[in-house]
Write a protein that holds these residues in place. Structure first.
Motif, PDB file in Angstrom:
ATOM      1  N   GLU A   1      58.259  88.502  84.142  1.00 49.08           N
ATOM      2  CA  GLU A   1      57.801  89.800  83.638  1.00 49.08           C
ATOM      3  C   GLU A   1      57.376  90.695  84.794  1.00 49.08           C
ATOM      4  O   GLU A   1      56.743  90.243  85.739  1.00 49.08           O
ATOM      5  CB  GLU A   1      56.607  89.605  82.691  1.00 49.08           C
ATOM      6  CG  GLU A   1      56.926  88.839  81.435  1.00 49.08           C
ATOM      7  CD  GLU A   1      57.821  89.603  80.471  1.00 49.08           C
ATOM      8  OE1 GLU A   1      57.946  90.844  80.600  1.00 49.08           O
ATOM      9  OE2 GLU A   1      58.400  88.952  79.592  1.00 49.08           O
ATOM     10  N   LYS A   2      57.734  91.971  84.678  1.00 52.90           N
ATOM     11  CA  LYS A   2      57.357  92.953  85.682  1.00 52.90           C
ATOM     12  C   LYS A   2      56.337  93.922  85.104  1.00 52.90           C
ATOM     13  O   LYS A   2      56.283  94.141  83.901  1.00 52.90           O
ATOM     14  CB  LYS A   2      58.590  93.728  86.144  1.00 52.90           C
ATOM     15  CG  LYS A   2      59.598  92.879  86.890  1.00 52.90           C
ATOM     16  CD  LYS A   2      60.865  93.624  87.232  1.00 52.90           C
ATOM     17  CE  LYS A   2      60.645  95.021  87.669  1.00 52.90           C
ATOM     18  NZ  LYS A   2      61.846  95.801  87.888  1.00 52.90           N
ATOM     19  N   MET A   3      55.539  94.517  85.982  1.00 51.97           N
ATOM     20  CA  MET A   3      54.506  95.448  85.550  1.00 51.97           C
ATOM     21  C   MET A   3      55.094  96.691  84.894  1.00 51.97           C
ATOM     22  O   MET A   3      54.445  97.334  84.071  1.00 51.97           O
ATOM     23  CB  MET A   3      53.630  95.845  86.751  1.00 51.97           C
ATOM     24  CG  MET A   3      52.392  96.637  86.376  1.00 51.97           C
ATOM     25  SD  MET A   3      51.253  95.829  85.220  1.00 51.97           S
ATOM     26  CE  MET A   3      50.737  94.422  86.174  1.00 51.97           C
ATOM     27  N   ASP A   4      56.345  97.003  85.196  1.00 52.23           N
ATOM     28  CA  ASP A   4      56.944  98.208  84.611  1.00 52.23           C
ATOM     29  C   ASP A   4      57.449  97.979  83.189  1.00 52.23           C
ATOM     30  O   ASP A   4      58.040  98.868  82.581  1.00 52.23           O
ATOM     31  CB  ASP A   4      58.066  98.754  85.491  1.00 52.23           C
ATOM     32  CG  ASP A   4      59.278  97.831  85.602  1.00 52.23           C
ATOM     33  OD1 ASP A   4      59.311  96.755  84.974  1.00 52.23           O
ATOM     34  OD2 ASP A   4      60.209  98.210  86.349  1.00 52.23           O
ATOM     35  N   GLY A   5      57.217  96.767  82.642  1.00 49.25           N
ATOM     36  CA  GLY A   5      57.589  96.493  81.261  1.00 49.25           C
ATOM     37  C   GLY A   5      58.931  95.820  81.082  1.00 49.25           C
ATOM     38  O   GLY A   5      59.326  95.497  79.966  1.00 49.25           O
ATOM     39  N   TYR A   6      59.631  95.601  82.159  1.00 52.64           N
ATOM     40  CA  TYR A   6      60.948  94.988  82.081  1.00 52.64           C
ATOM     41  C   TYR A   6      60.924  93.585  82.690  1.00 52.64           C
ATOM     42  O   TYR A   6      59.921  93.180  83.273  1.00 52.64           O
ATOM     43  CB  TYR A   6      61.980  95.885  82.781  1.00 52.64           C
ATOM     44  CG  TYR A   6      62.102  97.224  82.082  1.00 52.64           C
ATOM     45  CD1 TYR A   6      62.895  97.368  80.950  1.00 52.64           C
ATOM     46  CD2 TYR A   6      61.383  98.330  82.509  1.00 52.64           C
ATOM     47  CE1 TYR A   6      62.985  98.579  80.273  1.00 52.64           C
ATOM     48  CE2 TYR A   6      61.464  99.548  81.846  1.00 52.64           C
ATOM     49  CZ  TYR A   6      62.262  99.656  80.729  1.00 52.64           C
ATOM     50  OH  TYR A   6      62.337 100.861  80.061  1.00 52.64           O
ATOM     51  N   ILE A   7      62.022  92.854  82.528  1.00 48.61           N
ATOM     52  CA  ILE A   7      62.128  91.541  83.144  1.00 48.61           C
ATOM     53  C   ILE A   7      63.108  91.635  84.301  1.00 48.61           C
ATOM     54  O   ILE A   7      63.875  92.587  84.408  1.00 48.61           O
ATOM     55  CB  ILE A   7      62.571  90.440  82.152  1.00 48.61           C
ATOM     56  CG1 ILE A   7      63.981  90.689  81.608  1.00 48.61           C
ATOM     57  CG2 ILE A   7      61.546  90.273  81.045  1.00 48.61           C
ATOM     58  CD1 ILE A   7      64.562  89.525  80.814  1.00 48.61           C
ATOM     59  N   GLU A   8      63.048  90.620  85.150  1.00 48.55           N
ATOM     60  CA  GLU A   8      63.947  90.561  86.293  1.00 48.55           C
ATOM     61  C   GLU A   8      64.149  89.097  86.650  1.00 48.55           C
ATOM     62  O   GLU A   8      63.285  88.259  86.373  1.00 48.55           O
ATOM     63  CB  GLU A   8      63.323  91.301  87.476  1.00 48.55           C
ATOM     64  CG  GLU A   8      64.226  91.442  88.679  1.00 48.55           C
ATOM     65  CD  GLU A   8      63.575  92.304  89.744  1.00 48.55           C
ATOM     66  OE1 GLU A   8      63.279  91.753  90.829  1.00 48.55           O
ATOM     67  OE2 GLU A   8      63.355  93.498  89.503  1.00 48.55           O
ATOM     68  N   ALA A   9      65.280  88.815  87.270  1.00 49.78           N
ATOM     69  CA  ALA A   9      65.523  87.467  87.770  1.00 49.78           C
ATOM     70  C   ALA A   9      64.560  87.212  88.921  1.00 49.78           C
ATOM     71  O   ALA A   9      64.342  88.078  89.765  1.00 49.78           O
ATOM     72  CB  ALA A   9      66.964  87.322  88.240  1.00 49.78           C
ATOM     73  N   VAL A  10      63.968  86.029  88.946  1.00 48.19           N
ATOM     74  CA  VAL A  10      63.002  85.674  89.980  1.00 48.19           C
ATOM     75  C   VAL A  10      63.713  85.395  91.301  1.00 48.19           C
ATOM     76  O   VAL A  10      63.173  85.646  92.374  1.00 48.19           O
ATOM     77  CB  VAL A  10      62.145  84.464  89.524  1.00 48.19           C
ATOM     78  CG1 VAL A  10      61.231  83.978  90.622  1.00 48.19           C
ATOM     79  CG2 VAL A  10      61.332  84.841  88.285  1.00 48.19           C
ATOM     80  N   SER A  11      64.927  84.881  91.239  1.00 49.86           N
ATOM     81  CA  SER A  11      65.748  84.656  92.429  1.00 49.86           C
ATOM     82  C   SER A  11      67.164  85.134  92.112  1.00 49.86           C
ATOM     83  O   SER A  11      67.416  85.642  91.026  1.00 49.86           O
ATOM     84  CB  SER A  11      65.727  83.176  92.813  1.00 49.86           C
ATOM     85  OG  SER A  11      66.213  82.386  91.749  1.00 49.86           O
ATOM     86  N   ALA A  12      68.081  84.951  93.051  1.00 51.73           N
ATOM     87  CA  ALA A  12      69.459  85.419  92.849  1.00 51.73           C
ATOM     88  C   ALA A  12      69.995  84.868  91.521  1.00 51.73           C
ATOM     89  O   ALA A  12      70.079  83.661  91.340  1.00 51.73           O
ATOM     90  CB  ALA A  12      70.338  84.981  94.001  1.00 51.73           C
ATOM     91  N   PRO A  13      70.344  85.771  90.593  1.00 52.44           N
ATOM     92  CA  PRO A  13      70.743  85.320  89.261  1.00 52.44           C
ATOM     93  C   PRO A  13      72.223  84.939  89.156  1.00 52.44           C
ATOM     94  O   PRO A  13      73.062  85.482  89.867  1.00 52.44           O
ATOM     95  CB  PRO A  13      70.468  86.539  88.389  1.00 52.44           C
ATOM     96  CG  PRO A  13      70.714  87.696  89.300  1.00 52.44           C
ATOM     97  CD  PRO A  13      70.246  87.222  90.664  1.00 52.44           C
ATOM     98  N   SER A  14      72.490  84.028  88.247  1.00 54.48           N
ATOM     99  CA  SER A  14      73.872  83.751  87.868  1.00 54.48           C
ATOM    100  C   SER A  14      74.349  84.933  87.031  1.00 54.48           C
ATOM    101  O   SER A  14      73.546  85.779  86.611  1.00 54.48           O
ATOM    102  CB  SER A  14      73.944  82.470  87.035  1.00 54.48           C
ATOM    103  OG  SER A  14      73.273  82.668  85.793  1.00 54.48           O
TER     104      SER A  14
ATOM    105  N   ALA B   1      56.134 101.842  78.632  1.00 57.84           N
ATOM    106  CA  ALA B   1      56.690 100.689  79.347  1.00 57.84           C
ATOM    107  C   ALA B   1      55.611 100.009  80.188  1.00 57.84           C
ATOM    108  O   ALA B   1      55.519  98.774  80.207  1.00 57.84           O
ATOM    109  CB  ALA B   1      57.856 101.127  80.228  1.00 57.84           C
ATOM    110  N   PHE B   2      54.780 100.795  80.869  1.00 52.80           N
ATOM    111  CA  PHE B   2      53.704 100.217  81.671  1.00 52.80           C
ATOM    112  C   PHE B   2      52.744  99.415  80.794  1.00 52.80           C
ATOM    113  O   PHE B   2      52.378  98.295  81.126  1.00 52.80           O
ATOM    114  CB  PHE B   2      52.940 101.323  82.419  1.00 52.80           C
ATOM    115  CG  PHE B   2      51.783 100.801  83.210  1.00 52.80           C
ATOM    116  CD1 PHE B   2      51.983 100.256  84.473  1.00 52.80           C
ATOM    117  CD2 PHE B   2      50.494 100.837  82.699  1.00 52.80           C
ATOM    118  CE1 PHE B   2      50.914  99.759  85.205  1.00 52.80           C
ATOM    119  CE2 PHE B   2      49.417 100.339  83.425  1.00 52.80           C
ATOM    120  CZ  PHE B   2      49.625  99.804  84.678  1.00 52.80           C
TER     121      PHE B   2
END
Length: 130
Positions: A44-57, A90-91
């Motif tokens: 989870e990111k503070m901007d309300g979105y998700i992101e891959a923690v490392s290089a994603p497949s 989003a925040f």
């Protein structure tokens, strides 16, 4: 606490209910998301979105994109309902999502670093509604 924060706290409640409805409406997407989050592949990111923690497949990149598209739609709806801006919704959603992480799941700290949640409270931005 100002009127705007009260509205944003209400938006956080609306966001949680709306997100649950959106994600559960597509159970396979919800299952993939939970699995990726539990496995530490996304956070989870503070901007309300998700992101891959490392290089994603490719499949994780597609999952992140699908979830973030749905979240963006939710934030726009919450903003319309509360009279706030989508980035504010989003925040607030990010604050709620990070606060709801479970031990072992990843989130970005206010400084932007990935950290794995332990048994204590997560590090939240000082602007998060209390």
């Amino acid at each position: 606490m100002g009127k705007k924060w009260i509205e944003m706290a209400g938006a956080a409640i609306l966001f949680g209910a709306a997100t649950a409805a959106v994600v559960s409406a597509q159970s396979s997407l919800a299952d993939e998301y939970r699995s990726a989050k539990t496995s530490g592949l996304v956070g989870e990111k503070m901007d309300g979105y998700i992101e891959a923690v490392s290089a994603p497949s490719a499949s994780i990149a597609a999952l992140v994109s699908a979830i973030n598209i749905k979240r963006k739609d939710v934030y726009f709806k919450v903003a319309q309902q509360t009279g706030s801006r989508p980035d504010e919704a989003a925040f607030t959603g990010g604050c709620t999502n990070i606060n709801n992480t479970k031990p072992g799941e990843y989130y970005q700290t206010p400084g932007g670093n990935w950290t794995q949640r332990d048994g204590g409270a997560p590090q939240l931005n000082g602007r998060c509604p209390q």
